[in-house]
Design a protein around this motif. Structure first.
Motif, PDB file in Angstrom:
ATOM      1  N   ASN A 190      -8.530  -2.904   7.237  1.00  0.00           N
ATOM      2  CA  ASN A 190      -7.660  -2.196   5.741  1.00  0.00           C
ATOM      3  C   ASN A 190      -8.016  -3.261   4.808  1.00  0.00           C
ATOM      4  O   ASN A 190      -7.331  -4.294   4.803  1.00  0.00           O
ATOM      5  N   HIS A 249     -11.879   1.636  -4.005  1.00  0.00           N
ATOM      6  CA  HIS A 249     -10.462   2.364  -3.114  1.00  0.00           C
ATOM      7  C   HIS A 249      -9.860   1.205  -1.855  1.00  0.00           C
ATOM      8  O   HIS A 249     -10.871   0.402  -1.840  1.00  0.00           O
ATOM      9  N   THR A 250      -8.854   1.692  -1.639  1.00  0.00           N
ATOM     10  CA  THR A 250      -8.345   0.792  -0.319  1.00  0.00           C
ATOM     11  C   THR A 250      -9.044   1.625   0.725  1.00  0.00           C
ATOM     12  O   THR A 250      -8.930   2.686   1.003  1.00  0.00           O
ATOM     13  N   ILE A 253      -1.537   1.292  -4.884  1.00  0.00           N
ATOM     14  CA  ILE A 253      -1.103  -0.165  -4.449  1.00  0.00           C
ATOM     15  C   ILE A 253      -0.174  -0.690  -5.607  1.00  0.00           C
ATOM     16  O   ILE A 253      -0.305  -0.291  -6.604  1.00  0.00           O
ATOM     17  N   HIS A 291       0.751  -1.225   0.020  1.00  0.00           N
ATOM     18  CA  HIS A 291      -0.062  -0.108   0.017  1.00  0.00           C
ATOM     19  C   HIS A 291       0.756   1.149  -0.007  1.00  0.00           C
ATOM     20  O   HIS A 291       1.612   1.348   0.958  1.00  0.00           O
ATOM     21  N   ARG A 311      -7.696  -6.113  -4.856  1.00  0.00           N
ATOM     22  CA  ARG A 311      -6.710  -6.345  -6.025  1.00  0.00           C
ATOM     23  C   ARG A 311      -7.021  -6.183  -7.364  1.00  0.00           C
ATOM     24  O   ARG A 311      -8.208  -6.546  -7.622  1.00  0.00           O
ATOM     25  N   GLN A 355      -8.140  -3.834   0.686  1.00  0.00           N
ATOM     26  CA  GLN A 355      -7.586  -3.506  -0.437  1.00  0.00           C
ATOM     27  C   GLN A 355      -8.062  -4.403  -1.636  1.00  0.00           C
ATOM     28  O   GLN A 355      -8.003  -5.606  -1.698  1.00  0.00           O
ATOM     29  N   THR A 374      -6.815   6.127  -1.424  1.00  0.00           N
ATOM     30  CA  THR A 374      -7.203   5.489  -0.033  1.00  0.00           C
ATOM     31  C   THR A 374      -8.480   6.136   0.311  1.00  0.00           C
ATOM     32  O   THR A 374      -8.580   7.651   0.281  1.00  0.00           O
TER      33      THR A 374
END
Lengths: 373, 85
Positions: A248, A226-227, A144, A48, A252, A250, A87
């Motif tokens: 958190n 978004h993350t 990312i 990240h 992919r 993420q 983010t």
């Protein structure tokens, strides 16, 4: 048993070591990179790239470095999987939204592109988020990438100027290092960039291991872009003395969801602890209730290398003239690898650093030792 | 019992896993990877996750799922949708 010479040696071919080797090669040095192939942080972490503003030094480092990654992204191969997805910090209460507003002010003043979103905007932008969130802060340039591939790209990008060798360094002497097979590597510049393993070679470097659990799902067609990171992350992760968990999530490029983030101080055992994994997944599911529809296909752990004051060590070892340190990045190693390399090179070549270097100066180690007496 | 594999009917003995049923059908592959390659069971004991397959619309492990009457096994369709169920 052989003897090798080069202009520089870098111990550790993770993201930080690779970035340092590439930068020194760019400056015209012939660099030998030595890596023991032990399990380490770059391959375990979330890749990240984020701007964090817990303190001015961290903001300066992360802002500069996220921008540098963005410049590099045009040249990185597709396998590095760089995605500028931003983010989205999540505010689950009025108090957390106040934190978001304060963060927005600090970042905006620093020139970071970001925007506050209310609850309705959040629901439109990220429909998988639980309803009723107060709002959030989107930081647009955060990204990312797949860090292990990015590290390899950095080494490859330097061509013949960087020579990689699988070797385990056992001892660092005044102007050379010795590996487990008795080979000696000599160079006027030796860089220690092997994270936690650095304090095994140099016991005077204080590093604290912070264990983290991670999990990844199968591939699905879903709407998360978004993350997603909870604002509680800032309070829970960095101020806690006991184990902490924060959401958190993420997305992919494969359609998998990559889930973190936990911190434990008391363990060097790499085994996944089911109670901790359970806490991690339940926390994530609080923010994305639909996470229950996803299958986890793999879970693992990694160890971050943290320093006593939370800033990495970048610069000359206070007692060893030819030894330079680039380690102790906790959870920001991938983000700050580019600026770490530039800070280190500026120090080695006695140039003006890209950002103030004092917060990262290993000489502050000596100051701590002296004031403790 | 009878199950469907990619739209075709197959007779399988009771108690057989989906992985074994696929092998019996002549094509052991369960899915297409992110790089476009076909994948199949490797460990056979629910650890490697290679034998992920759509069973009645839900992603399951073929080696860990026993066949039942009328089961729909899909090794070819695109990723299942999640989060809208």
């Amino acid at each position: 048993m052989s003897h090798y010479q080069s202009d520089a040696i870098v111990i550790g071919a993770g993201i930080v070591g690779a970035a340092c080797a590439a930068e020194l090669a760019r400056r015209g040095l012939r660099v030998r990179v030595l890596d023991a192939g032990l399990p380490a942080a770059t391959a375990a972490g979330m890749g990240h790239l984020l701007v964090l503003d817990d303190n001015p030094a961290e903001l300066a480092m992360s802002q500069y470095s996220v921008a540098r990654w963005k410049e590099w992204s045009a040249r990185m191969p597709a396998s590095c999987a760089y995605v500028n997805n931003g983010t989205l910090w999540l505010a689950d209460s009025a108090g957390e939204f106040a934190v978001a507003e304060k963060k927005f002010g600090v970042l905006r003043d620093a020139g970071v592109t970001c925007e506050l979103w209310g609850g309705q905007r959040m629901a439109v932008e990220e429909p998988m988020l639980k309803p009723g969130l107060h709002g959030g802060l989107i930081i647009s340039d955060d990204s990312i990438l797949y860090a292990p591939r990015a590290a390899r790209w950095l080494l490859e990008s330097a061509g013949d100027a960087v020579e990689f060798r699988r070797a385990q360094v056992m001892r660092i002497d005044d102007d050379s290092v010795l590996d487990s097979e008795g080979n000696r590597y000599q160079a006027p510049v030796m860089v220690l960039a092997n994270g936690l393993q650095g304090s095994e070679l140099c016991p005077d470097i204080p590093l604290i291991a912070k264990k983290g659990h991670l999990a990844i799902t199968d591939r699905y067609s879903h709407s998360i872009r978004h993350t997603l990171v909870e604002l509680g992350y800032v309070t829970s992760a960095h101020n806690a003395t006991g184990p902490s968990v924060a959401c958190n999530i993420q997305p992919r490029p494969t359609g998998q969801l990559f889930i973190g983030a936990t911190r434990q101080f008391d363990s060097l055992d790499p085994a996944v602890e089911p109670w901790m994994l359970g806490r991690l997944l339940r926390r994530a599911q609080q923010y994305v209730p639909g996470l229950g529809d996803f299958n986890i296909i793999r879970s693992w752990t990694g160890f971050r290398a943290a320093t006593p004051d939370g800033q990495p060590f970048i610069g000359r070892h206070p007692k060893k003239q030819n030894l330079w340190l680039a380690l102790g990045h906790e959870g920001l190693g991938v983000t700050t690898a580019p600026v770490t390399a530039e800070l280190l090179a500026a120090d080695i070549f006695n140039e003006k650093p890209p950002i103030p270097k004092e917060p990262f100066d290993p000489a502050r180690l000596q100051l701590e030792a002296e004031s403790a007496e | 019992m009878q199950i469907r594999i990619d739209g075709e009917h197959h007779d399988v003995p009771a108690g057989m896993t989906v992985a074994a049923a696929l092998a019996l059908s002549g094509d052991v592959t369960t899915r297409t990877s992110v790089t476009g390659q076909r994948r199949a069971p490797v460990c056979g004991m629910g650890v490697c996750q290679e034998c992920r397959v759509l069973i009645n619309g839900v992603r399951r492990l073929a080696c860990q799922t026993v066949c039942c009457e009328g089961m729909d096994v899909d090794t070819r369709s695109a990723l299942p949708v999640a989060g809208e169920l």
